[in-house]
Design a protein around this motif. Structure first.
Motif, mmCIF file in Angstrom:
data_model
loop_
_atom_site.group_PDB
_atom_site.id
_atom_site.type_symbol
_atom_site.label_atom_id
_atom_site.label_comp_id
_atom_site.label_asym_id
_atom_site.label_seq_id
_atom_site.Cartn_x
_atom_site.Cartn_y
_atom_site.Cartn_z
ATOM 1 N N VAL A 2 -20.474 1.855 9.222
ATOM 2 C CA VAL A 2 -20.431 3.302 9.226
ATOM 3 C C VAL A 2 -19.050 3.782 9.667
ATOM 4 C CG1 VAL A 2 -21.426 5.390 10.236
ATOM 5 C CG2 VAL A 2 -22.891 3.446 9.688
ATOM 6 N N GLY A 3 -18.468 4.689 8.890
ATOM 7 C CA GLY A 3 -17.177 5.259 9.233
ATOM 8 C C GLY A 3 -15.975 4.437 8.816
ATOM 9 N N THR A 4 -16.206 3.266 8.254
ATOM 10 C CA THR A 4 -15.098 2.413 7.824
ATOM 11 C C THR A 4 -14.850 2.610 6.337
ATOM 12 O OG1 THR A 4 -15.657 0.772 9.485
ATOM 13 C CG2 THR A 4 -14.287 0.027 7.660
ATOM 14 N N LYS A 5 -13.609 2.724 5.968
ATOM 15 C CA LYS A 5 -13.248 2.803 4.553
ATOM 16 C C LYS A 5 -12.276 1.667 4.261
ATOM 17 C CE LYS A 5 -11.575 5.655 0.855
ATOM 18 N NZ LYS A 5 -11.164 6.971 0.397
ATOM 19 N N TRP A 6 -12.595 0.869 3.270
ATOM 20 C CA TRP A 6 -11.765 -0.277 2.907
ATOM 21 C C TRP A 6 -10.891 0.085 1.715
ATOM 22 C CZ3 TRP A 6 -11.787 -4.304 6.146
ATOM 23 C CH2 TRP A 6 -12.850 -4.387 7.039
ATOM 24 N N TYR A 7 -9.671 -0.409 1.738
ATOM 25 C CA TYR A 7 -8.714 -0.174 0.666
ATOM 26 C C TYR A 7 -8.289 -1.512 0.077
ATOM 27 C CZ TYR A 7 -8.157 4.510 2.608
ATOM 28 O OH TYR A 7 -8.384 5.779 3.045
ATOM 29 N N LYS A 8 -8.101 -1.530 -1.222
ATOM 30 C CA LYS A 8 -7.514 -2.697 -1.870
ATOM 31 C C LYS A 8 -6.031 -2.380 -2.048
ATOM 32 C CE LYS A 8 -7.810 -5.736 -5.872
ATOM 33 N NZ LYS A 8 -8.462 -5.978 -7.166
ATOM 34 N N CYS A 9 -5.184 -3.163 -1.392
ATOM 35 C CA CYS A 9 -3.750 -2.874 -1.349
ATOM 36 C C CYS A 9 -2.909 -4.048 -1.845
ATOM 37 C CB CYS A 9 -3.323 -2.568 0.081
ATOM 38 S SG CYS A 9 -4.213 -1.231 0.850
ATOM 39 N N ASP A 10 -1.750 -3.721 -2.373
ATOM 40 C CA ASP A 10 -0.708 -4.710 -2.642
ATOM 41 C C ASP A 10 0.566 -4.133 -2.054
ATOM 42 O OD1 ASP A 10 1.228 -6.458 -3.595
ATOM 43 O OD2 ASP A 10 0.155 -6.805 -5.472
ATOM 44 N N ASP A 38 -5.747 0.473 -12.637
ATOM 45 C CA ASP A 38 -6.600 -0.404 -13.459
ATOM 46 C C ASP A 38 -6.939 -1.705 -12.737
ATOM 47 O OD1 ASP A 38 -6.529 1.522 -15.433
ATOM 48 O OD2 ASP A 38 -5.134 0.417 -16.729
ATOM 49 N N LYS A 39 -6.056 -2.167 -11.876
ATOM 50 C CA LYS A 39 -6.293 -3.393 -11.094
ATOM 51 C C LYS A 39 -7.191 -3.118 -9.881
ATOM 52 C CE LYS A 39 -3.239 -6.151 -13.219
ATOM 53 N NZ LYS A 39 -3.697 -6.931 -14.313
ATOM 54 N N GLY A 40 -7.577 -1.857 -9.690
ATOM 55 C CA GLY A 40 -8.451 -1.505 -8.585
ATOM 56 C C GLY A 40 -7.735 -1.219 -7.278
ATOM 57 N N LEU A 41 -6.415 -1.066 -7.324
ATOM 58 C CA LEU A 41 -5.650 -0.808 -6.107
ATOM 59 C C LEU A 41 -5.777 0.653 -5.685
ATOM 60 C CD1 LEU A 41 -2.428 -2.825 -6.975
ATOM 61 C CD2 LEU A 41 -4.248 -3.489 -5.394
ATOM 62 N N THR A 42 -5.848 0.880 -4.394
ATOM 63 C CA THR A 42 -5.869 2.232 -3.840
ATOM 64 C C THR A 42 -4.621 2.516 -3.012
ATOM 65 O OG1 THR A 42 -7.179 1.430 -1.979
ATOM 66 C CG2 THR A 42 -8.380 2.420 -3.807
ATOM 67 N N CYS A 43 -3.861 1.475 -2.740
ATOM 68 C CA CYS A 43 -2.674 1.590 -1.900
ATOM 69 C C CYS A 43 -1.662 0.531 -2.350
ATOM 70 C CB CYS A 43 -3.073 1.368 -0.446
ATOM 71 S SG CYS A 43 -1.711 1.351 0.696
ATOM 72 N N VAL A 44 -0.414 0.950 -2.542
ATOM 73 C CA VAL A 44 0.637 0.013 -2.942
ATOM 74 C C VAL A 44 1.909 0.298 -2.140
ATOM 75 C CG1 VAL A 44 -0.232 -0.270 -5.298
ATOM 76 C CG2 VAL A 44 1.479 1.478 -4.827
ATOM 77 N N ALA A 45 2.801 -0.661 -2.139
ATOM 78 C CA ALA A 45 4.146 -0.461 -1.602
ATOM 79 C C ALA A 45 5.134 -0.833 -2.698
ATOM 80 C CB ALA A 45 4.376 -1.314 -0.368
ATOM 81 N N VAL A 46 6.059 0.059 -2.971
ATOM 82 C CA VAL A 46 7.130 -0.208 -3.936
ATOM 83 C C VAL A 46 8.263 -0.852 -3.153
ATOM 84 C CG1 VAL A 46 8.787 0.808 -5.532
ATOM 85 C CG2 VAL A 46 6.462 1.720 -5.398
ATOM 86 N N LYS A 65 -2.618 11.001 -9.355
ATOM 87 C CA LYS A 65 -3.774 10.138 -9.635
ATOM 88 C C LYS A 65 -4.447 9.585 -8.388
ATOM 89 C CE LYS A 65 -2.209 8.996 -14.209
ATOM 90 N NZ LYS A 65 -2.094 7.987 -15.221
ATOM 91 N N GLY A 66 -3.999 9.994 -7.202
ATOM 92 C CA GLY A 66 -4.653 9.584 -5.973
ATOM 93 C C GLY A 66 -4.325 8.186 -5.476
ATOM 94 N N LEU A 67 -3.230 7.620 -5.944
ATOM 95 C CA LEU A 67 -2.794 6.305 -5.475
ATOM 96 C C LEU A 67 -1.846 6.502 -4.295
ATOM 97 C CD1 LEU A 67 -2.701 3.189 -6.058
ATOM 98 C CD2 LEU A 67 -0.670 3.678 -7.459
ATOM 99 N N ASN A 68 -2.121 5.833 -3.177
ATOM 100 C CA ASN A 68 -1.250 5.910 -2.002
ATOM 101 C C ASN A 68 -0.078 4.961 -2.183
ATOM 102 O OD1 ASN A 68 -2.907 7.658 -0.240
ATOM 103 N ND2 ASN A 68 -4.377 6.002 -0.495
ATOM 104 N N VAL A 69 1.133 5.463 -1.942
ATOM 105 C CA VAL A 69 2.346 4.662 -2.152
ATOM 106 C C VAL A 69 3.213 4.665 -0.903
ATOM 107 C CG1 VAL A 69 4.447 4.370 -3.512
ATOM 108 C CG2 VAL A 69 2.362 5.193 -4.614
#
Length: 90
Positions: A2-10, A38-46, A65-69
């Motif tokens: 409860v209250g935890t949100k998981w992110y898929k990040c690269d 498309d790869k399911g990422l919600t957070c990336v670092a350039v 598009k709501g992608l965190n960078v």
């Protein structure tokens, strides 16, 4: 949980600003961002090699598009090709 949100990040991605990027001449910021989504990422670092040239381009498109960078850079620190990955605040 409860209250935890998981992110898929690269947190180590390159753009056409890096010489090692395969499609340097054809990929657009829109395509780059869509591929991450498309790869399911919600957070990336350039983190291009010694460059921040594409960070703002990617951030502008990602905001639509709501992608965190996270902006970053991969610095080459010596002739031995030692690299340091640096991430900055969003």
């Amino acid at each position: 949980m409860v209250g935890t949100k998981w992110y898929k990040c690269d947190l180590h991605l390159h753009t056409p600003a890096s010489k090692c990027f395969q499609d340097r001449e054809t990929v657009t910021p829109e395509q780059w961002v869509q591929e991450a989504i498309d790869k399911g990422l919600t957070c990336v670092a350039v983190t291009d090699h010694n460059s921040a040239e594409w960070v703002e381009l990617i951030q502008a498109e990602a905001a639509k598009k709501g992608l965190n960078v996270f902006p970053g850079v991969e610095l080459t620190c010596s002739e031995a090709k030692v690299h340091i990955l640096i991430l900055f605040e969003i």
